[in-house]
Structures are given as structure tokens and as C-alpha cells.
Design an enzyme around this catalytic site. Structure first.
Site, PDB file in Angstrom:
ATOM      1  N   PRO A   9       0.789  -1.227   0.000  1.00  0.00           N
ATOM      2  CA  PRO A   9       0.000   0.000   0.000  1.00  0.00           C
ATOM      3  C   PRO A   9       0.824   1.281   0.000  1.00  0.00           C
ATOM      4  CG  PRO A   9      -0.856  -1.538   1.633  1.00  0.00           C
ATOM      5  CD  PRO A   9       0.403  -2.143   1.096  1.00  0.00           C
ATOM      6  N   ASN A  10       0.359   2.213  -0.798  1.00  0.00           N
ATOM      7  CA  ASN A  10       0.872   3.591  -0.878  1.00  0.00           C
ATOM      8  C   ASN A  10       2.198   3.712  -1.624  1.00  0.00           C
ATOM      9  OD1 ASN A  10      -1.292   4.852   0.665  1.00  0.00           O
ATOM     10  ND2 ASN A  10      -0.470   3.691   2.380  1.00  0.00           N
ATOM     11  N   ARG A  17       5.179  11.109  -2.032  1.00  0.00           N
ATOM     12  CA  ARG A  17       4.859  10.753  -0.644  1.00  0.00           C
ATOM     13  C   ARG A  17       6.092  10.882   0.240  1.00  0.00           C
ATOM     14  NH1 ARG A  17       4.725   4.592   1.242  1.00  0.00           N
ATOM     15  NH2 ARG A  17       3.960   4.959   3.341  1.00  0.00           N
ATOM     16  N   TYR A  22      11.227   8.653   1.819  1.00  0.00           N
ATOM     17  CA  TYR A  22      11.204   7.601   0.788  1.00  0.00           C
ATOM     18  C   TYR A  22      11.938   7.985  -0.503  1.00  0.00           C
ATOM     19  CZ  TYR A  22       7.729   5.647   3.937  1.00  0.00           C
ATOM     20  OH  TYR A  22       7.094   5.148   5.052  1.00  0.00           O
ATOM     21  N   ASN A  73       8.330  -5.622  -0.849  1.00  0.00           N
ATOM     22  CA  ASN A  73       8.178  -4.443  -0.003  1.00  0.00           C
ATOM     23  C   ASN A  73       6.698  -4.377   0.349  1.00  0.00           C
ATOM     24  OD1 ASN A  73       8.059  -2.093   1.380  1.00  0.00           O
ATOM     25  ND2 ASN A  73       9.057  -0.826  -0.179  1.00  0.00           N
ATOM     26  N   ALA A  76       3.147  -0.940   4.743  1.00  0.00           N
ATOM     27  CA  ALA A  76       2.582  -1.012   6.103  1.00  0.00           C
ATOM     28  C   ALA A  76       2.108  -2.421   6.471  1.00  0.00           C
ATOM     29  CB  ALA A  76       1.440  -0.009   6.243  1.00  0.00           C
ATOM     30  N   HIS A  79       4.080  -4.662   9.011  1.00  0.00           N
ATOM     31  CA  HIS A  79       4.037  -4.532  10.468  1.00  0.00           C
ATOM     32  C   HIS A  79       2.798  -5.170  11.086  1.00  0.00           C
ATOM     33  CE1 HIS A  79       7.186  -1.814   9.382  1.00  0.00           C
ATOM     34  NE2 HIS A  79       6.345  -1.010   8.756  1.00  0.00           N
ATOM     35  N   ASP A  86       0.732 -15.699   6.628  1.00  0.00           N
ATOM     36  CA  ASP A  86       0.190 -17.035   6.389  1.00  0.00           C
ATOM     37  C   ASP A  86       0.332 -17.435   4.922  1.00  0.00           C
ATOM     38  OD1 ASP A  86      -0.439 -17.359   9.039  1.00  0.00           O
ATOM     39  OD2 ASP A  86      -2.579 -16.949   8.802  1.00  0.00           O
ATOM     40  N   GLU A  97      12.929  -9.545   1.880  1.00  0.00           N
ATOM     41  CA  GLU A  97      12.126  -8.408   2.336  1.00  0.00           C
ATOM     42  C   GLU A  97      12.929  -7.145   2.101  1.00  0.00           C
ATOM     43  OE1 GLU A  97      10.768  -8.681   6.396  1.00  0.00           O
ATOM     44  OE2 GLU A  97      10.305  -6.530   6.469  1.00  0.00           O
ATOM     45  N   HIS A  99      12.908  -2.601   2.175  1.00  0.00           N
ATOM     46  CA  HIS A  99      12.284  -1.320   2.498  1.00  0.00           C
ATOM     47  C   HIS A  99      13.183  -0.200   2.005  1.00  0.00           C
ATOM     48  CE1 HIS A  99       9.369  -3.378   4.980  1.00  0.00           C
ATOM     49  NE2 HIS A  99      10.373  -4.095   5.426  1.00  0.00           N
ATOM     50  N   LEU A 100      12.551   0.883   1.579  1.00  0.00           N
ATOM     51  CA  LEU A 100      13.311   2.074   1.184  1.00  0.00           C
ATOM     52  C   LEU A 100      13.958   2.715   2.401  1.00  0.00           C
ATOM     53  CD1 LEU A 100      10.280   2.985  -0.844  1.00  0.00           C
ATOM     54  CD2 LEU A 100      12.491   3.101  -1.980  1.00  0.00           C
ATOM     55  N   SER A 101      13.149   2.889   3.457  1.00  0.00           N
ATOM     56  CA  SER A 101      13.652   3.504   4.678  1.00  0.00           C
ATOM     57  C   SER A 101      14.228   2.418   5.591  1.00  0.00           C
ATOM     58  CB  SER A 101      12.514   4.242   5.393  1.00  0.00           C
ATOM     59  OG  SER A 101      11.489   3.329   5.772  1.00  0.00           O
ATOM     60  N   ARG A 106      13.029   3.969  12.776  1.00  0.00           N
ATOM     61  CA  ARG A 106      11.785   4.742  12.702  1.00  0.00           C
ATOM     62  C   ARG A 106      10.935   4.537  13.964  1.00  0.00           C
ATOM     63  NH1 ARG A 106       9.078   4.614   7.072  1.00  0.00           N
ATOM     64  NH2 ARG A 106       8.042   6.355   8.135  1.00  0.00           N
ATOM     65  N   ARG A 110       7.058   0.540  13.603  1.00  0.00           N
ATOM     66  CA  ARG A 110       7.620   0.127  12.299  1.00  0.00           C
ATOM     67  C   ARG A 110       8.858  -0.753  12.469  1.00  0.00           C
ATOM     68  NH1 ARG A 110       5.048   3.273   8.331  1.00  0.00           N
ATOM     69  NH2 ARG A 110       4.344   5.229   9.201  1.00  0.00           N
TER      70      ARG A 110
HETATM   71  C1  DQA Z   1       8.266   1.014   3.835  1.00  0.00           C
HETATM   72  C2  DQA Z   1       8.293   1.200   5.367  1.00  0.00           C
HETATM   73  C3  DQA Z   1       6.909   0.976   5.956  1.00  0.00           C
HETATM   74  O1  DQA Z   1       6.939   1.182   7.372  1.00  0.00           O
HETATM   75  C4  DQA Z   1       5.907   1.943   5.378  1.00  0.00           C
HETATM   76  O2  DQA Z   1       4.616   1.660   5.844  1.00  0.00           O
HETATM   77  C5  DQA Z   1       5.942   1.988   3.896  1.00  0.00           C
HETATM   78  C6  DQA Z   1       7.219   1.885   3.187  1.00  0.00           C
HETATM   79  C7  DQA Z   1       9.620   1.367   3.194  1.00  0.00           C
HETATM   80  O3  DQA Z   1       9.829   0.956   2.055  1.00  0.00           O
HETATM   81  O4  DQA Z   1      10.437   2.068   3.802  1.00  0.00           O
HETATM   82  O5  DQA Z   1       4.916   2.211   3.255  1.00  0.00           O
HETATM   83  O6  DQA Z   1       8.001  -0.357   3.560  1.00  0.00           O
END
Ligand code: DQA
Length: 145
Positions: A9-10, A17, A22, A73, A76, A79, A86, A97, A99-101, A106, A110
Site C-alpha cells: 500500500p501507498n 509521498r 522515501y 516491499n 505497512a 508490520h 500465512d 524483504e 524497504h526504502l527507509s 523509525r 515500524r
Molecule cells: C516502507 C516502510 C513501511 O513502514 C511503510 O509503511 C511503507 C514503506 C519502506 O519501504 O520504507 O509504506 O516499507
């Protein structure tokens, strides 16, 4: 080899964003980076993004028989989503796995991933480059197997 890249998501809003967290690259730009890196590695990329938990579960279920591995990735969903966990347990596809951040630098909520222990490993905190590093790491592992 065929590698699926699943984005949660997002992430469709990357570039606009919270760029201070990010970065300035759009998801389409990151996809182009990954495809460029995949070419010389002889990897075919299936790219996917959804804002919906159930669609993410469906995408994981589709991996069986279709992908040799995945980069995930989960945004959210990382978490919170036991449904995603599952699905990954059921499908057992090797994945990295990412993540950008740096999720460990954080907010406390997170800093925990419900899928991390199922992954080969995690790449977190390198911005758009996390995707390319994760691809290289996954291919190294799959080719060594
Ligand atoms: C994220 C980190 C997550 O906590 C956050 O909800 C995201 C992006 C990252 O790529 O840093 O949407 O997965």
C-alpha cells in the site's frame, strides 16, 4: 529465472509521498531501475503493486509455480498482516524483504516485521537502491542453491 516484485500500500505514491523519508523516485522509475539490473542477470521481472491486503495475499498465492523467488516491499502490511505471513508460509517461495527507509530507525511500531523471519534476508534503508541490492542478493542465493 523469473522474479516477482510485490509492492504494498501507498508505494504507488512514491516520489510525492514523504520524499524526505522515501526519496524522489517514482515507483515506475524504480521498476525501470530493477528491470535494467535484471537484464544482465538473465532475470525476468513480474512487477506488482496493490493498496489492498487481500490482493497482496492473492499475489503471494499466485507465486507458486510461477516465480523462482520474490522481492517484497509489503509497506505497512509488513508490520501487521498475519494474512500476508500465512500466505508466505503456505507458498514457501524464497524471498527477500526490502524497504526504502531503515525501518529500525523509525517509530517503534515500524521496527517489527511480521514476515522477516520467513525471508532469506532483509535490505532496509538504501532508498530505491534497496530494490537492486535485494535483487542481487536474491539471485546470489538462488544461484548458489
Ligand atoms: C516502507 C516502510 C513501511 O513502514 C511503510 O509503511 C511503507 C514503506 C519502506 O519501504 O520504507 O509504506 O516499507
Amino acid at each position: 529465472m523469473r522474479i516477482a516484485v510485490l509492492n504494498g500500500p501507498n508505494l504507488n505514491l512514491l516520489g510525492q509521498r514523504e520524499p524526505e523519508i522515501y526519496g524522489h523516485s517514482s515507483l515506475a522509475e524504480i521498476e525501470a531501475m530493477v528491470r535494467t539490473a535484471a537484464g544482465p542477470l538473465g532475470v525476468e521481472i513480474d512487477w506488482f503493486q496493490t493498496n489492498h491486503e487481500g490482493e497482496m495475499v492473492d499475489a503471494v498465492q499466485r507465486l507458486r509455480g510461477h516465480a523462482d523467488g520474490a522481492l517484497i516491499n509489503a509497506a505497512a502490511l509488513t508490520h501487521s498482516s498475519l494474512a500476508l505471513r500465512d500466505a508466505l508460509l503456505a507458498v514457501k517461495v524464497p524471498f527477500v524483504e526490502l524497504h526504502l527507509s531503515n525501518i529500525f530507525a523509525r517509530e517503534p511500531e515500524r521496527r517489527h516485521s511480521v514476515i522477516a523471519d520467513l525471508a532469506i534476508g532483509m535490505v532496509t534503508g538504501f532508498g530505491a537502491q534497496s530494490y537492486v541490492l535485494a535483487l542481487q542478493a536474491l539471485m546470489g542465493r538462488l544461484r548458489a542453491a
